[in-house]
Design an enzyme around this catalytic site. Structure first.
Site, PDB file in Angstrom:
ATOM      1  N   HIS A  31      -7.128   4.344   1.963  1.00 38.30           N
ATOM      2  CA  HIS A  31      -6.606   4.088   0.616  1.00 38.30           C
ATOM      3  C   HIS A  31      -6.917   5.226  -0.354  1.00 38.30           C
ATOM      4  O   HIS A  31      -6.678   5.097  -1.554  1.00 38.30           O
ATOM      5  CB  HIS A  31      -7.169   2.777   0.064  1.00 38.30           C
ATOM      6  N   SER A  58     -10.665  -1.428   0.447  1.00 35.55           N
ATOM      7  CA  SER A  58      -9.285  -1.911   0.392  1.00 35.55           C
ATOM      8  C   SER A  58      -9.107  -3.190  -0.398  1.00 35.55           C
ATOM      9  O   SER A  58      -8.038  -3.437  -0.935  1.00 35.55           O
ATOM     10  CB  SER A  58      -8.735  -2.094   1.804  1.00 35.55           C
ATOM     11  N   ASP A  87     -13.386   6.816   6.243  1.00 35.25           N
ATOM     12  CA  ASP A  87     -12.022   6.285   6.352  1.00 35.25           C
ATOM     13  C   ASP A  87     -11.354   6.396   4.981  1.00 35.25           C
ATOM     14  O   ASP A  87     -11.743   5.710   4.038  1.00 35.25           O
ATOM     15  CB  ASP A  87     -12.115   4.821   6.820  1.00 35.25           C
ATOM     16  N   GLU A 118     -15.790   3.828   3.772  1.00 38.39           N
ATOM     17  CA  GLU A 118     -14.431   4.122   3.301  1.00 38.39           C
ATOM     18  C   GLU A 118     -14.557   4.898   1.997  1.00 38.39           C
ATOM     19  O   GLU A 118     -15.586   4.829   1.327  1.00 38.39           O
ATOM     20  CB  GLU A 118     -13.670   2.811   3.065  1.00 38.39           C
ATOM     21  N   LYS A 152       0.202   3.951   4.670  1.00 39.76           N
ATOM     22  CA  LYS A 152       0.012   3.493   3.287  1.00 39.76           C
ATOM     23  C   LYS A 152       0.705   4.465   2.338  1.00 39.76           C
ATOM     24  O   LYS A 152       1.925   4.476   2.273  1.00 39.76           O
ATOM     25  CB  LYS A 152      -1.470   3.259   3.052  1.00 39.76           C
ATOM     26  N   HIS A 163     -13.560  -2.126   6.635  1.00 38.26           N
ATOM     27  CA  HIS A 163     -12.350  -2.710   7.211  1.00 38.26           C
ATOM     28  C   HIS A 163     -12.597  -3.232   8.631  1.00 38.26           C
ATOM     29  O   HIS A 163     -13.409  -2.669   9.376  1.00 38.26           O
ATOM     30  CB  HIS A 163     -11.273  -1.621   7.244  1.00 38.26           C
ATOM     31  N   ASN A 172       0.832  -1.203   0.000  1.00 40.66           N
ATOM     32  CA  ASN A 172       0.000   0.000   0.000  1.00 40.66           C
ATOM     33  C   ASN A 172       0.866   1.254   0.000  1.00 40.66           C
ATOM     34  O   ASN A 172       0.373   2.351   0.246  1.00 40.66           O
ATOM     35  CB  ASN A 172      -0.902   0.011   1.232  1.00 40.66           C
TER      36      ASN A 172
HETATM   37  C1  LIG Z   1      -5.104  -0.308   6.703  1.00 47.21           C
HETATM   38  C2  LIG Z   1      -6.459   0.163   7.061  1.00 47.21           C
HETATM   39  C3  LIG Z   1      -6.767   0.557   8.367  1.00 47.21           C
HETATM   40  C4  LIG Z   1      -5.812   0.348   9.501  1.00 47.21           C
HETATM   41  O1  LIG Z   1      -4.740   1.215   9.437  1.00 47.21           O
HETATM   42  P1  LIG Z   1      -3.340   0.779  10.095  1.00 47.21           P
HETATM   43  O2  LIG Z   1      -2.608   2.041  10.206  1.00 47.21           O
HETATM   44  O3  LIG Z   1      -2.744  -0.207   9.162  1.00 47.21           O
HETATM   45  O4  LIG Z   1      -3.666   0.177  11.435  1.00 47.21           O
HETATM   46  C5  LIG Z   1      -8.008   1.106   8.602  1.00 47.21           C
HETATM   47  N1  LIG Z   1      -8.916   1.235   7.634  1.00 47.21           N
HETATM   48  C6  LIG Z   1      -8.664   0.831   6.361  1.00 47.21           C
HETATM   49  C7  LIG Z   1      -9.704   0.997   5.319  1.00 47.21           C
HETATM   50  C8  LIG Z   1      -7.431   0.278   6.048  1.00 47.21           C
HETATM   51  O5  LIG Z   1      -7.197  -0.140   4.814  1.00 47.21           O
END
Ligand SMILES: *Cc1c(COP(=O)(O)O)cnc(C)c1O
Length: 388
Positions: free
Chosen positions: A211, A183, A208, A179, A242, A133, A47
């Site tokens: 990505h 993801s 969120d 989101e 990421k 997620h 990522n």
């Molecule tokens: C990776 C991810 C998280 C968690 O983030 P980290 O910093 O890896 O703990 C939360 N939400 C989504 C959509 C993710 O892809």
């Protein structure tokens, strides 16, 4: 049954279902080409969308901060761990995102499981997209709120859940959790329509952008910004691990949101502050993105994703994630293994990360991939799928 017998019998069951997972050991910096389990591989699994995890400028920022501040932060932010570097990062994030304020967490997981229970409780309702997620699902569960799930991106079902919440729980705070980029599928949320719906029903939106940041919108400011909707999203989340190439996460929005969360989010309060050097590396990444260099990197990523879309004859969404659905878990594993032998790292994503029977290869591209990487890879992929 002894403890050891319990562990081995469970492990055997996991293996029999084709769901066993193992760690691979990386022996190089992150990048398009990596050493993995002692072998060079072209990496289509990460990522690290902008290729910043191995960037020298971020390493210099981290090293400088270690010289200044040492390695550890010593305590939680609310005790004596709040270094000025943490605040510098939060100011940079708020500036980049155009928000009043940001609060940072040690990971995206911690941000989600801290923030949702801080804002919602037993007498409230949380409505989540089915593909949310695990950190969002866990945060919602931990909050104790009544949880409703709507099928992925299904606006009519979201609307009926909102109507139900308003009728059955007239006093409740109602939250919608989505989101910007999903993801494992790489597709985008219909954000404009969801904002319209949550406004109509007086719900609050948790978005969120794990990505989306670094990938979508001008200088990678994310989907809400790209659509001019940032002001309408009550709670914006993004991560530094990421596209930004470091570690940690932020929640941003009103200054009052920051003040409230630092009083109420348990994963913030009861956890040692991240190392100041990590904050400074993340700050360097945010500032880089917020400069002309950010524009160049994001444009480069778009060019790479466009090239892969063309080679795969698969338009995909605007994200850097290309799912290739295989279905059967063992078959997906076999294709992934064949690609590894050919020198490519592409993970097979299986239950419980995705639904059972919808195992897939999850291909991700980064600004660091070359056209040659992509052309050779697509040939290897076609062959690996043919042999199945
Ligand atoms: C990776 C991810 C998280 C968690 O983030 P980290 O910093 O890896 O703990 C939360 N939400 C989504 C959509 C993710 O892809």
């Amino acid at each position: 049954m002894t403890f050891d017998q319990f562990l081995w019998s469970e492990i055997d069951r996991i293996k029999a279902a084709g769901l066993y997972r193992e760690l691979r050991t990386v022996g190089s910096p992150q990048g398009a080409e990596m050493i993995c389990d002692g072998r060079p591989l072209v990496n289509f699994s990460s990522n690290d969308y902008l290729g910043l995890a191995g960037d020298r400028r971020l390493a210099v920022a981290a090293r400088g901060a270690v010289d200044d501040a040492g390695t550890g932060s010593g305590a939680s932010r609310l005790i004596s761990g709040n270094h000025r570097f943490h605040e510098a990062l939060e100011e940079a994030v708020a500036g980049f995102k155009g928000c009043e304020a940001a609060l940072t967490f040690s990971s995206g997981y911690a941000a989600a499981v801290g923030t949702l229970p801080a804002l919602f409780g037993k007498s409230d309702v949380l409505i989540l997209d089915k593909l949310s997620h695990a950190s969002l699902v866990d945060g919602a569960r931990l909050s104790g709120a009544v949880v409703r799930i709507f099928p992925h991106n299904h606006l009519e079902k979201l609307e009926s859940h909102l109507r139900w919440a308003r009728e059955k729980h007239p006093q409740a705070k109602v939250g919608v959790v989505i989101e910007s980029v999903y993801s494992m599928d790489g597709d985008l949320a219909p954000l404009r329509e969801i904002v319209e719906l949550k406004n109509r029903f007086g719900a609050w939106l948790f978005l969120d952008e794990a990505h989306g940041v670094g990938v979508l919108g001008e200088r990678g400011r994310g989907l809400a910004d790209a659509l001019g909707l940032a002001e309408e999203v009550e709670i914006q989340m993004g991560t530094f691990g990421k596209a930004l190439g470091v570690a940690g996460a932020y929640i941003c929005g009103r200054a009052s949101l920051r003040d409230y969360l630092l009083n109420r989010a348990r994963s913030f309060i009861f956890s040692t502050a991240p190392p100041p050097s990590v904050a400074m590396a993340a700050r360097a990444a945010v500032e880089l993105l917020n400069s002309n260099e950010g524009e160049i990197l994001v444009a480069r990523l778009r060019e790479v994703r466009g090239t892969l879309a063309e080679l795969l004859r698969f338009p995909g969404a605007d994200s850097a994630i290309f799912p290739v659905l295989v279905g059967d878990e063992r078959k997906a594993m076999a294709v992934s293994e064949r690609l590894r032998k050919a020198g490519y790292f592409v993970p097979a994503v299986r239950f419980p990360t995705v639904a059972a029977g919808s195992a897939r290869l999850r291909i991700t591209v980064t600004a660091a991939h070359t056209r040659e990487h992509l052309e050779n890879f697509v040939r290897a992929l076609e062959q690996a799928l043919r042999e199945e």
